[in-house]
Design an enzyme around this catalytic site. Structure first.
Site, PDB file in Angstrom:
ATOM      1  N   SER A 146      -3.613 124.985 143.965  1.00  0.00           N
ATOM      2  CA  SER A 146      -4.597 125.951 143.040  1.00  0.00           C
ATOM      3  C   SER A 146      -5.159 127.021 144.130  1.00  0.00           C
ATOM      4  O   SER A 146      -4.496 127.919 144.447  1.00  0.00           O
ATOM      5  CB  SER A 146      -5.899 125.067 142.460  1.00  0.00           C
ATOM      6  N   ASP A 222      -1.418 122.189 132.400  1.00  0.00           N
ATOM      7  CA  ASP A 222      -2.770 122.511 133.028  1.00  0.00           C
ATOM      8  C   ASP A 222      -3.558 123.640 132.308  1.00  0.00           C
ATOM      9  O   ASP A 222      -3.140 124.674 132.117  1.00  0.00           O
ATOM     10  CB  ASP A 222      -2.074 123.248 134.357  1.00  0.00           C
ATOM     11  N   HIS A 255      -3.975 119.664 136.064  1.00  0.00           N
ATOM     12  CA  HIS A 255      -4.265 120.335 137.064  1.00  0.00           C
ATOM     13  C   HIS A 255      -4.692 119.194 138.417  1.00  0.00           C
ATOM     14  O   HIS A 255      -5.259 119.772 139.438  1.00  0.00           O
ATOM     15  CB  HIS A 255      -5.377 121.278 136.904  1.00  0.00           C
TER      16      HIS A 255
END
Lengths: 276, 276
Positions: A146, A222, A255
């Protein structure tokens, strides 16, 4: 460098280390996994950059990287995501300030004095690891998740001679074009987007930065993919630049570290081939 | 049974479930990993009992069991270590009350109304799993860590017909003889040690309980080994009883999840052979 904690794991050692950083002017904590091979031979280094809200500890506890790293003889270095402390600027939002350093050197108040994570990760951390562990100085790679995927991509694109390979889990590929990045870069780097391009993987590629290949895993479920991560922008930039991007859309995955841990061993093996 | 959280991981699903327990009279939370094979065929069940201070979440986050469970097609069930709630008795010590149920049915005040973890684990939990997941009812095994190793050993020794195999990481093998167990059993079961023997693996074996074999990993650097865990008492009891105990003293390892995760895949593979 002080060793705060030390655990035997998978035949190697998981350490938590602390040192006073010249880059950030603060104490910095990091996780270092030392595989058993390092007792006998210099090992390559793989640095993992974490995402928003994380410390060094999240991936250390949930990332499931030790088995593969021990088998393949890789030192895994897991720094924190920002400077921390009572005297360090912060914001109550999760996506700005402590825990959200975005791997840039801030130029703006109140962030500039301590938020120098680019220099920390690119310069100070590799030197710290070389000085304290049995590592092969010319064999390092980088990956992350991320915000840390953004960090890994930009560090590698700016320093293709110093990193053998780069991969990411659900990276923010174009922070200049998404809310997380626009907010953070406006605060850390100022309002002029021209100053953001050296900290944006897609912009770096557009401006001529090159690595030979990139591996990205992205969960299809996600919740940040459309608004914040936007892998299609990296696809376009890599196609235009002739960079061999392997983007694997992973059905059902979100995620979280349940996603990261699932593909962690494959990333480590992929880097290990390139670090051999 | 309510599904509180659901993550795709290693091709299967990691669930967090909640249900109202008839055994404890409280809501109970548990982790359940469902391997991909369960979409097509009933899978065996391996229950992991956690140690002092843990909830269902510790092993779910740090135990690194999903890769092996997904490869081998095992449902892994991770219950909490006690009833919880504002109306549930508790103690400020970490080794008594909530988080420290010791897998017994308490007979003493104030614990008796809710602290019925033996019935919960032995009776209610297997039925709950059978009712809600695609599992092979006749194929279940059990393992655990520390207090949960005690739980696994005693559950299996009392029910050798219902569990195919039992293993443990750093188990409390003889709670009646060590401070943690004496304290907890005095509170939960009363002062008469005769009432403790059905909840003590070594005493159960001395009294004639049998399983064919036991696998135990024990860290040599575990700070609790001499005072609380005392694997030598299990060695003696198994020798006298003809139980095939494999006790592996693991050099350098402590009592943490860094130890557990290192040997987790081997335990799952060991159980999988016996669940086939």
């Amino acid at each position: 460098m002080e060793i705060v904690s030390r655990w035997t794991a998978f035949g190697g050692e998981q350490l938590v280390c602390r040192h006073t950083s010249s880059a950030t002017g603060t104490p910095m904590t990091l996780g270092v996994f030392v595989p058993p091979q390092a007792l006998e031979t210099p090992c390559p280094v793989l640095t993992y950059l974490s995402g928003l809200t994380c410390t060094h500890a999240n991936v250390m506890e949930k990332g499931e990287y030790r088995q593969a790293a021990a088998e393949l003889g890789i030192v895994v270095v897991c720094p924190d995501t920002s400077p921390r402390g009572e005297d360090v600027a912060d914001d109550e939002a999760y996506d700005l300030g402590q825990g959200a350093g975005f791997y840039v050197d801030a130029t703006e108040a109140p962030w500039a004095p301590h938020f120098r994570m680019r220099t920390y990760v690119e310069e100070e951390l590799p030197a710290l690891i070389r000085a304290n562990f049995n590592v092969a100085a010319d064999r390092q790679s980088i990956f992350g998740h991320s915000m840390g995927g953004h960090g890994a991509l930009t560090v590698a694109l700016r320093n293709p001679d110093r990193y053998r390979s780069v991969s990411a889990f659900a990276p923010i590929v174009a922070p200049s074009q998404v809310p997380w990045g626009v907010k953070a870069f406006s605060e850390y780097l100022g309002e002029d987007p021209a100053a953001w391009r050296r900290h944006d993987a897609v912009a770096l590629i557009e401006d001529g930065a090159r690595v030979p290949e990139i591996l990205v895993d992205q969960g299809e479920s996600d919740s940040f993919v459309i608004t914040e991560l936007r892998p299609e922008l990296l696809v376009k930039a890599c196609e235009d630049a002739g960079i061999a991007l392997t983007l694997r859309m992973q059905q059902g995955y979100d995620h979280s570290y349940y996603f990261i841990s699932t593909f962690m061993a494959e990333h480590i093996a992929w880097h290990a081939e390139r670090l051999a």
